[in-house]
Design a protein around this motif. Structure first.
Motif, PDB file in Angstrom:
ATOM      1  N   PHE A  10       0.727  -1.069   0.099  1.00 12.35           N
ATOM      2  CA  PHE A  10      -0.211  -0.041   0.129  1.00 12.35           C
ATOM      3  C   PHE A  10       0.802   1.315   0.113  1.00 12.35           C
ATOM      4  CE2 PHE A  10      -2.102  -3.503   2.051  1.00 12.35           C
ATOM      5  CZ  PHE A  10      -3.210  -3.670   1.245  1.00 12.35           C
ATOM      6  N   GLN A  11       0.504   2.343  -0.728  1.00 10.92           N
ATOM      7  CA  GLN A  11       1.333   3.564  -1.090  1.00 10.92           C
ATOM      8  C   GLN A  11       1.540   4.141   0.045  1.00 10.92           C
ATOM      9  OE1 GLN A  11       3.055   4.510  -3.822  1.00 10.92           O
ATOM     10  NE2 GLN A  11       2.780   2.241  -4.432  1.00 10.92           N
ATOM     11  N   VAL A  12       0.616   4.009   1.073  1.00  8.71           N
ATOM     12  CA  VAL A  12       0.584   5.124   2.472  1.00  8.71           C
ATOM     13  C   VAL A  12       2.142   5.020   2.890  1.00  8.71           C
ATOM     14  CG1 VAL A  12      -0.312   3.538   3.870  1.00  8.71           C
ATOM     15  CG2 VAL A  12      -0.512   5.984   4.141  1.00  8.71           C
ATOM     16  N   PHE A  13       2.761   3.547   3.027  1.00 10.91           N
ATOM     17  CA  PHE A  13       3.882   3.055   3.644  1.00 10.91           C
ATOM     18  C   PHE A  13       5.093   3.626   2.750  1.00 10.91           C
ATOM     19  CE2 PHE A  13       0.758   0.050   4.902  1.00 10.91           C
ATOM     20  CZ  PHE A  13       0.695   0.301   6.371  1.00 10.91           C
ATOM     21  N   ALA A  14       4.970   4.325   1.623  1.00 13.67           N
ATOM     22  CA  ALA A  14       6.287   4.713   0.940  1.00 13.67           C
ATOM     23  C   ALA A  14       6.565   6.106   1.304  1.00 13.67           C
ATOM     24  CB  ALA A  14       5.969   4.570  -0.417  1.00 13.67           C
ATOM     25  N   HIS A  15       5.799   6.729   2.292  1.00 16.13           N
ATOM     26  CA  HIS A  15       6.165   8.014   2.840  1.00 16.13           C
ATOM     27  C   HIS A  15       7.348   8.038   3.592  1.00 16.13           C
ATOM     28  CE1 HIS A  15       5.682  12.373   3.674  1.00 16.13           C
ATOM     29  NE2 HIS A  15       5.481  12.104   5.082  1.00 16.13           N
ATOM     30  N   VAL A  16       8.389   8.915   3.513  1.00 15.17           N
ATOM     31  CA  VAL A  16       9.298   9.124   4.312  1.00 15.17           C
ATOM     32  C   VAL A  16       9.481  10.413   5.057  1.00 15.17           C
ATOM     33  CG1 VAL A  16      11.911   9.057   4.612  1.00 15.17           C
ATOM     34  CG2 VAL A  16      10.888   7.405   3.279  1.00 15.17           C
ATOM     35  N   HIS A  17       9.375  10.679   6.195  1.00 18.37           N
ATOM     36  CA  HIS A  17       9.386  11.908   6.882  1.00 18.37           C
ATOM     37  C   HIS A  17      10.415  12.861   6.352  1.00 18.37           C
ATOM     38  CE1 HIS A  17       9.236  15.214   9.972  1.00 18.37           C
ATOM     39  NE2 HIS A  17       8.144  14.843  10.276  1.00 18.37           N
ATOM     40  N   PRO A  18      10.357  14.000   5.972  1.00 17.59           N
ATOM     41  CA  PRO A  18      11.429  14.903   5.236  1.00 17.59           C
ATOM     42  C   PRO A  18      12.616  15.078   6.146  1.00 17.59           C
ATOM     43  CG  PRO A  18       9.524  15.937   5.393  1.00 17.59           C
ATOM     44  CD  PRO A  18       9.051  14.709   5.898  1.00 17.59           C
ATOM     45  N   GLN A  19      12.208  15.227   7.517  1.00 15.86           N
ATOM     46  CA  GLN A  19      13.124  15.718   8.317  1.00 15.86           C
ATOM     47  C   GLN A  19      13.671  14.560   9.339  1.00 15.86           C
ATOM     48  OE1 GLN A  19      11.001  18.387  11.030  1.00 15.86           O
ATOM     49  NE2 GLN A  19      11.107  20.036   9.822  1.00 15.86           N
ATOM     50  N   THR A  20      13.199  13.647   9.762  1.00 20.12           N
ATOM     51  CA  THR A  20      13.723  12.522  10.235  1.00 20.12           C
ATOM     52  C   THR A  20      14.276  11.473   9.311  1.00 20.12           C
ATOM     53  OG1 THR A  20      11.656  11.327  10.645  1.00 20.12           O
ATOM     54  CG2 THR A  20      12.391  13.002  12.248  1.00 20.12           C
ATOM     55  N   GLN A  21      13.939  11.484   8.104  1.00 16.96           N
ATOM     56  CA  GLN A  21      14.084  10.268   7.105  1.00 16.96           C
ATOM     57  C   GLN A  21      13.727   8.898   7.517  1.00 16.96           C
ATOM     58  OE1 GLN A  21      18.303  10.493   5.968  1.00 16.96           O
ATOM     59  NE2 GLN A  21      18.350  12.637   5.778  1.00 16.96           N
ATOM     60  N   VAL A  22      12.591   8.820   8.468  1.00 11.92           N
ATOM     61  CA  VAL A  22      12.005   7.817   8.793  1.00 11.92           C
ATOM     62  C   VAL A  22      10.731   7.493   8.116  1.00 11.92           C
ATOM     63  CG1 VAL A  22      11.064   6.301  10.899  1.00 11.92           C
ATOM     64  CG2 VAL A  22      13.171   8.068  10.953  1.00 11.92           C
ATOM     65  N   PRO A  23      10.198   6.430   7.658  1.00 17.21           N
ATOM     66  CA  PRO A  23       9.242   5.808   7.115  1.00 17.21           C
ATOM     67  C   PRO A  23       8.027   5.714   8.501  1.00 17.21           C
ATOM     68  CG  PRO A  23      10.803   4.345   6.425  1.00 17.21           C
ATOM     69  CD  PRO A  23      11.236   5.054   7.496  1.00 17.21           C
ATOM     70  N   ILE A  24       7.601   7.045   8.731  1.00 17.96           N
ATOM     71  CA  ILE A  24       6.875   7.363   9.853  1.00 17.96           C
ATOM     72  C   ILE A  24       5.671   6.385   9.720  1.00 17.96           C
ATOM     73  CG2 ILE A  24       5.725   9.169   9.188  1.00 17.96           C
ATOM     74  CD1 ILE A  24       7.217   8.901  12.612  1.00 17.96           C
ATOM     75  N   VAL A  25       4.776   6.257   8.619  1.00 17.89           N
ATOM     76  CA  VAL A  25       3.490   5.662   8.810  1.00 17.89           C
ATOM     77  C   VAL A  25       3.767   4.200   9.060  1.00 17.89           C
ATOM     78  CG1 VAL A  25       1.479   5.047   7.542  1.00 17.89           C
ATOM     79  CG2 VAL A  25       2.450   7.121   7.261  1.00 17.89           C
ATOM     80  N   GLY A  26       4.794   3.631   8.393  1.00 21.96           N
ATOM     81  CA  GLY A  26       5.101   2.146   8.694  1.00 21.96           C
ATOM     82  C   GLY A  26       5.557   1.921   9.854  1.00 21.96           C
ATOM     83  N   MET A  27       6.274   2.781  10.627  1.00 24.43           N
ATOM     84  CA  MET A  27       6.940   2.771  12.045  1.00 24.43           C
ATOM     85  C   MET A  27       5.802   2.662  13.150  1.00 24.43           C
ATOM     86  SD  MET A  27       9.461   2.405  13.730  1.00 24.43           S
ATOM     87  CE  MET A  27      10.882   3.186  12.864  1.00 24.43           C
ATOM     88  N   LEU A  28       4.512   3.599  12.773  1.00 23.23           N
ATOM     89  CA  LEU A  28       3.485   3.533  13.982  1.00 23.23           C
ATOM     90  C   LEU A  28       2.718   2.579  13.540  1.00 23.23           C
ATOM     91  CD1 LEU A  28       2.499   7.491  13.414  1.00 23.23           C
ATOM     92  CD2 LEU A  28       4.015   6.127  15.337  1.00 23.23           C
ATOM     93  N   VAL A  29       2.273   2.029  12.151  1.00 21.68           N
ATOM     94  CA  VAL A  29       1.440   0.879  12.019  1.00 21.68           C
ATOM     95  C   VAL A  29       1.929  -0.400  12.685  1.00 21.68           C
ATOM     96  CG1 VAL A  29      -0.144  -0.298  10.427  1.00 21.68           C
ATOM     97  CG2 VAL A  29       0.091   2.182  10.288  1.00 21.68           C
TER      98      VAL A  29
END
Length: 617
Positions: free
Chosen positions: A354-373
């Motif tokens: 799912f495309q929502v998990f491709a997002h990387v936070h611009p400041q922390t460089q962490v895939p924040i959605v994947g980390m939380l889910v």
């Protein structure tokens, strides 16, 4: 053809979809990850991924219930199997340092469905691995404080007697994961610094434990009066190996981090070998001093190492061990959380998830959605599932990944090199000089093996590889189940053992008789096909020790993954969107798909195409 039945053309097109290969276009999400890890940091990252629950909890459990003092042999065999797998990992990751992971290599060389299964398996391994570490972490803390959490849960919730589920919900384990998820969501560079610090402290504490434990050792604790060195025999040692393998599963965090490594061609294999060597020596020595300090049958599995020092009157050392164990297990947990969303992000960037998990936070460089889910999902698994079930799930997932990686190494070695990478005459140092291409019979052996000379390049290799895997499965089944489940008579056991061993060796010789790729521009596993073949044999042997319930649970998870792929990934794949009518990538187009597997700086000039990327300097 009857109405409603798929035509031959439709089936062929569907098969091509499953086997389409990935082009090497750099996803936008990859560009935000800058290389910053040195060889030392990568080594300590591997140490941090392996030293933790296995060191402070698993060791006591295996020593008391499975292998006795011979647990040190179990750790040694498990370390050898892990080292072979780590070397195979390095060979397939290093040629593609801009991506890094067995999933992407599989996508570029094997096909889309196999790549998804590889990525899904890696996702399960780290999801379940994090939950297992949290359960162990919770059990360790509970044991230190005389198990108040267990008593409270049993009194107010009751005891569950359901397969796969724990006896009671572990709210502490779930809370630990949520807290670790918040820590792992920080900037990647901060995480690297924290992991480096924790790993360095772990190595210092282990050295201190080995020195002091050697002073307090009593050789009498290995004597026959206490039960001997191997009270459970050879079968106990091998069963202990299957469990001790869990202690080393964190090494692949090194390969997964190659994208963020400054010099992956040198750093990945060096860090893999050094970190595994350090951790293996530490496990062997500490397990030796543990069982020499106190009798193995008196150990408390939940906190054996710390309790051993308390029993010997060194309570302050026990306190140091407790504090260090907490930090080490936290490091392992964060390593799983650090790796997991990055696998999901790469799969999502390819359209297979799912495309929502491709997002990387611009400041922390962490895939924040994947980390939380996945942090929440991991916490849910730790809350409900039994620890033994989690460990066996993890072992099955990890071992299947390592088997597939070893098979991929053999396949890559005997495939034809891309024409675009042909070296000019002045730069062929270290390349095997022969007219035979990879996959063909060696010229020197053709007069003696004429029956193999008529096959097209790679055909005999493919058959030999299939026979090798089949004979390895048969040989391991005879070794593991010959006396118990199969109930074979002595002559039948011996006959099957000889036949399977002979077939395995013959297939190995057939593979060795064929030409391989020889290159100096990247890391290559030594002694191919012997090294990956031994890895396959050992990993299958270990995987057969897992329970039937664990296999059932694993296949349920695999079925969920196939539903995700056929329900979403096969339609949203970027390769599906890129396809033109009548142009579908096939297995034979590996030369076009993986130009990065060869040195582009020496390739002859040619016109660029839409499928090629300029080589990175």
């Amino acid at each position: 053809m009857a109405q409603g039945l798929p035509s031959t053309t439709s089936l062929e097109h569907f098969s091509q979809k499953l086997n389409r290969l990935k082009t090497l276009e750099e996803p936008t999400t990859e560009k935000s990850l800058q290389p910053h890890l040195t060889t030392l940091e990568l080594t300590l990252l591997g140490v941090g991924g392996m030293v933790g629950s296995g060191f402070y909890v698993l060791m006591g459990t295996v020593a008391k219930e499975v292998a006795g003092p011979a647990v040190l042999i179990s750790f040694g065999v498990a370390a050898v199997a892990s080292l072979l797998a780590a070397l195979c990992y390095a060979e397939i990751v290093v040629p593609m340092p801009h991506k890094g992971s067995a999933y992407l290599f599989t996508y570029a060389s094997m096909g889309e469905l196999w790549a998804f299964l590889m990525g899904w398996n890696m996702l399960l391994k780290h999801l379940i691995g994090g939950a297992a570490v949290a359960r162990i972490f919770s059990s360790y803390l509970d044991a230190i404080f005389s198990r108040p959490i267990r008593s409270f849960a049993e009194a107010h919730v009751g005891i569950w007697q359901v397969p796969f589920l724990a006896q009671y919900p572990d709210f502490l384990a779930a809370g630990i994961i949520l807290l670790a998820s918040a820590s792992a969501s920080c900037r990647a560079r901060v995480y690297s610094w924290l992991n480096t610090s924790f790993s360095a402290i772990s190595l210092i504490v282990m050295l201190f434990i080995i020195i002091l434990g050697s002073v307090l050792a009593h050789p009498h604790n290995w004597s026959t009066e206490v039960g001997g060195f191997a009270p459970f025999g050879f079968s106990g040692i091998m069963a202990g190996t299957a469990t001790c393998f869990y202690a080393f599963v964190g090494f692949d965090i090194i390969a997964a981090s190659s994208r963020e490594t400054q010099n992956p061609k040198r750093a990945v294999p060096m860090a893999s070998a050094i970190s595994l060597g350090l951790v293996a020596v530490a496990y062997i020595l500490v397990s030796a001093v543990l069982t020499l300090m106190v009798p193995w049958h008196s150990l408390d599995p939940d906190w054996a190492l710390a309790e051993a020092f308390y029993k010997r009157g060194y309570s302050w050392v026990g306190f140091v061990v407790v504090v260090e164990s907490i930090s080490a297990m936290n490091s392992v947990l964060i390593s799983n959380l650090f790796f997991l969303p990055r696998v999901v992000r790469i799969m999502a960037a390819d359209g297979l998830f799912f495309q929502v998990f491709a997002h990387v936070h611009p400041q922390t460089q962490v895939p924040i959605v994947g980390m939380l889910v996945f942090g929440v999902l991991m916490a849910f698994l730790a809350l409900l599932l039994d620890l033994e079930t989690l460990v066996q799930f993890l072992s099955i997932s990890a071992l299947l990944t390592y088997i597939f990686v070893a098979i991929s190494v053999i396949m890559l070695r005997f495939q034809k090199a891309p024409p675009s990478s042909s070296l000019d005459p002045g730069s062929r140092e270290g390349t095997e000089q022969t007219s035979a291409e990879p996959g063909q019979l060696r010229p020197a052996l053709r007069p003696y093996l004429r029956f193999l000379g008529g096959y097209r390049p790679g055909a005999a290799v493919a058959w030999a590889l299939g026979v090798l895997v089949g004979s390895a499965i048969t040989l391991d089944c005879v070794l593991v189940f010959g006396d118990s489940a199969l109930h074979l008579p002595p002559w039948g056991y011996t006959l099957l053992l000889l036949l399977s061993s002979t077939t395995f060796l013959l297939s190995l010789l057939v593979l060795g008789a064929h030409q391989q790729q020889r290159r100096q521009d990247t890391f290559q596993v030594p002694m191919v096909p012997l090294t990956p073949a031994l890895s396959i044999l050992l990993n299958i042997f270990l995987i057969l020790h897992q329970s039937y319930l664990a296999w059932l649970g694993f296949f349920i998870c695999l079925l969920i993954g196939l539903v995700v792929y056929f329900g979403y990934g096969i339609r949203h794949s970027k390769e599906n969107q890129r396809e033109q009518p009548g142009l579908t990538a096939t297995r034979g187009s590996l030369e076009e798909m993986v130009p990065a597997l060869q040195p582009t700086s020496q390739a002859p000039a040619r016109e660029p195409s839409h499928r090629e990327q300029p080589a990175s300097p």
